[in-house]
Scaffold this active site. Structure first.
Site, PDB file in Angstrom:
ATOM      1  N   THR A 106       0.868  -1.192   0.000  1.00  9.72           N
ATOM      2  CA  THR A 106       0.000   0.000   0.000  1.00  9.72           C
ATOM      3  C   THR A 106       0.901   1.238   0.000  1.00  9.72           C
ATOM      4  OG1 THR A 106      -0.253  -0.211   2.403  1.00  9.72           O
ATOM      5  CG2 THR A 106      -2.049  -1.033   1.041  1.00  9.72           C
ATOM      6  N   LYS A 120       3.950  -6.801   4.210  1.00  9.23           N
ATOM      7  CA  LYS A 120       3.701  -5.420   3.796  1.00  9.23           C
ATOM      8  C   LYS A 120       3.282  -4.622   5.018  1.00  9.23           C
ATOM      9  CE  LYS A 120       0.355  -3.441   3.132  1.00  9.23           C
ATOM     10  NZ  LYS A 120      -0.475  -2.494   3.956  1.00  9.23           N
ATOM     11  N   THR A 172       0.977  -8.921  12.153  1.00  7.91           N
ATOM     12  CA  THR A 172       1.021  -7.650  11.452  1.00  7.91           C
ATOM     13  C   THR A 172       0.245  -7.740  10.171  1.00  7.91           C
ATOM     14  OG1 THR A 172       2.355  -5.878  10.622  1.00  7.91           O
ATOM     15  CG2 THR A 172       3.013  -8.098  10.012  1.00  7.91           C
ATOM     16  N   GLU A 219       6.458   4.604   7.325  1.00  5.64           N
ATOM     17  CA  GLU A 219       6.089   5.844   6.650  1.00  5.64           C
ATOM     18  C   GLU A 219       7.008   6.988   7.074  1.00  5.64           C
ATOM     19  OE1 GLU A 219       1.414   4.838   5.731  1.00  5.64           O
ATOM     20  OE2 GLU A 219       1.904   6.052   7.471  1.00  5.64           O
ATOM     21  N   ASN A 243       0.485  10.771   5.689  1.00  6.44           N
ATOM     22  CA  ASN A 243      -0.778  10.491   6.360  1.00  6.44           C
ATOM     23  C   ASN A 243      -1.797  11.600   6.243  1.00  6.44           C
ATOM     24  OD1 ASN A 243      -0.763   7.780   7.508  1.00  6.44           O
ATOM     25  ND2 ASN A 243       1.198   8.502   8.316  1.00  6.44           N
ATOM     26  N   THR A 269      -5.906  11.097  -0.800  1.00  6.76           N
ATOM     27  CA  THR A 269      -6.051  11.966  -1.984  1.00  6.76           C
ATOM     28  C   THR A 269      -5.255  11.430  -3.151  1.00  6.76           C
ATOM     29  OG1 THR A 269      -4.224  13.362  -1.257  1.00  6.76           O
ATOM     30  CG2 THR A 269      -6.438  13.989  -0.584  1.00  6.76           C
TER      31      THR A 269
END
Lengths: 407, 407
Positions: free
Chosen positions: B154, B180, B191, B278, B402, B407
């Site tokens: 993702t 992932k 996870t 991230e 985040n 979007t």
């Protein structure tokens, strides 16, 4: 970029209180960084402090001095250095500054309460503070509230003050306070730092009980970044100069009138810290209702308020409400039935029965998330207990401020 | 900007496993987003799943299907939509995709395990997935591991894989896996998502016990942002194609040899998620030693790993070690004596006896914090228990990712 934070209010003199401010140059030049409160003899002083086991040296000394019967006469506050994580020498340096102020004013060392805020782990620059003490004493005045509000700032962008007056049996009482704090904000028993003074005459035990109770509805219900400071301190002073018969019980009508106004001042000061939270672009009220027991409501509200994913979605004004449900689900609430959970944001029903509301449209969510002030109401569908927590979003500015804090 | 994440390894065929991948266009065009694992008849399959009460519909179905004696034959995975927070209709849509795959392959619905990852709270686009199933089945192959690694991504920037072989009594065994995840990462029991396959023959009860144990030393010890996903799932498959006498106890020497290699694969996959966390610019090992009891070590390690102030200091390579001590102090450890706490960062002694080390210099701290890989060792000075947690820093990129996720 404080959110909806009003200008510092006009705070009149609180009889029995004088304030002096000086520039010691502790961390930066040309910054007011030493503040002294002078309290009249006989004032009742109550305090609550951080529950962090690594509490700062001045917190330990405050707790000791407050417990003595002598009566507090001066609050000595510095910014730029927290005197925390400084081991035994930290206690010595904090005590040294108290000794100097006691010598200059002719009171006992035990009647001085010291407070520090700033960088953790660096030695307190005693000489600078000692040199600033006479300067602060020189300008002691009843009109220095705003100057004191500025003097206790660290990463705050604006000074924070609040004032209320109330009438009781033809007598007017005043309550005024200042607070500071923008990061490392998840107070546990008090915040870093709050000072609230009133001219009411009140037994110190009653004042302490009221302070402890009201802190739990104000400073202990705000969070910026989940990190409880080492230096949190909140002090309430009742000078007794209003001339009332001393309040000796919280059940007296005057005590109740005081609590109402005191709560307003304390909440306004607590909210001011959130509104000026590091990098804040939103002021967020997280209200959890329908809990089986109050601790569940408190826990869920704080978990929502601390979630980096929820906070970044708030920053983006993105109605990514699934992140809120995910937090509720991981909060560890016994007996949670996710199919009974409801969620409203700024009045819009977003989720019902654990899933998206049938009438929900993305444009509703966007509309709900657009304002600076966001009110989240999460109904757990389990009972009738509730709690409220106030927080901010998580922005680029937060990262910038905290990545560059010491530079 | 993954930290020290190696290229996807060359994974050889694991006998008994074929993988098919297709583009369903669930969230974005031209993105592999549907992955099917075909497991040989008789394979042992074990699974652990999120403890989030808002667990996703596919997680509920997996748990139900795994509990049946029929034996799992296919794993059906989609990205782009988590099918979480979707209420009862979410269960229907997940089951519908299982039914289609069962029909296409001639197996029972109960032998299909469905997995979803992506946005929470939006209806699963069943038609797109149904249309992609035949395409994925068409390219089933033993060589599709990397393609599957890409297919389950993702916000991941790189596919994550790990492979080990080990010899036992002249026989060679293989273990391969993919994972992932980059955000909403604080696994609790598993996870989001991990798939590890071996050709070993092993009783499913033994495999389940080993998986549960090893997950606690790998996926359950990583955290990016403290938010436990609604969709966490980790699956272990033992096809039995290696031809060994079936392992029926964890005490067998072969089981011990398997556990050693399996743990390496699981930790490498878990670390890969952190390395690709991230916005990550650091890979941080938080080791807490000297705890009185292990849960204290675990708790303190996670509190340090979750602190936004510690994470932003890591991002800045700023040796603001006072923030680490402040976290330890607020973690609520019974009987903590702060004067016994020691802190090392990348081998440099930073704090001793609860305060700055006598020999510490700021340049040591800067040197210690400069590398991409940071090893924090916090000694609580209370006993001999310990634990390790792996995490990332907090960067501008995390906020950007985040805030703009949908979007």
């Amino acid at each position: 970029m404080a959110v909806g934070l009003h200008d510092f209010p006009l705070i009149p003199e609180i009889k029995g209180i004088r304030i002096g401010v000086a520039e010691a140059g502790i961390k930066k030049p040309n910054k007011k960084d030493v503040v002294i409160f002078e309290l009249c003899e006989g004032a009742s002083v109550a305090g609550v402090f951080t529950q962090n086991a690594f509490c700062a040296a001045p917190v330990r000394i405050c707790q000791k001095h407050l417990g003595l019967s002598d009566g507090s006469r001066y609050l000595l506050i510095n910014t730029g250095n927290a005197n925390a994580g400084t081991g035994k020498s930290g206690l010595d340096t904090a005590l040294k500054t108290c000794e100097v102020l006691a010598h200059e004013t002719g009171v006992s060392v035990e009647s001085i309460l010291p407070f520090s805020t700033g960088v953790i782990g660096e030695p307190l620059p005693v000489a600078k503070i000692v040199a600033a003490i006479p300067k602060a004493l020189e300008n002691l005045s009843g009109d220095n509230w705003k100057s004191a509000g500025v003097g206790i700032m660290t990463t705050d962008t604006l000074p924070k003050g609040s004032v209320r007056t109330f009438e009781f049996e033809d007598r007017t009482f005043s309550i005024a306070g200042i607070s500071k704090g923008a990061g490392m904000i998840r107070p546990n028993m008090a915040t870093m730092l709050g000072y609230v003074c009133s001219d009411i005459a009140m037994d110190v035990e009653v004042l302490q009980a009221i302070l402890k109770d009201v802190v739990n509805k104000s400073f202990n219900r705000i969070t910026v970044d989940s990190d409880t400071s080492t230096n949190d301190s909140c002090i309430a002073v009742a000078t007794g100069m209003a001339g009332n018969a001393k309040v000796t019980s919280v059940d007296e009508p005057l005590a109740q009138a005081f609590i109402a106004a005191f709560t307003e001042v304390m909440q306004e000061l607590a909210h001011a810290i959130v509104r000026d939270g590091e990098g804040a672009t939103k002021f967020v009220t997280v209200e959890v209702v329908g809990a089986a027991v109050e601790p569940d409501a408190t826990k869920v509200a704080f978990e929502i308020a601390h979630s980096p994913l929820v906070k970044t979605a708030l920053f983006a004004s993105d109605p990514n409400w699934g992140r809120i449900l995910a937090v509720v689900g991981r909060a560890g609430v016994d007996g949670l039935d996710v199919d009974r959970v409801q969620l409203h944001i700024n009045g819009f029903e977003v989720a019902r029965d654990g899933g998206r509301s049938p009438d929900y449209l993305e444009e509703h969510g966007k509309q709900a998330m657009a304002p600076e002030e966001i009110h989240v109401v999460l109904d757990m569908g389990m009972g009738s207990e509730s709690d409220i927590v106030w927080t901010t979003d998580f922005s680029h500015e937060y990262v910038t401020i905290n990545a560059e804090y010491r530079t």
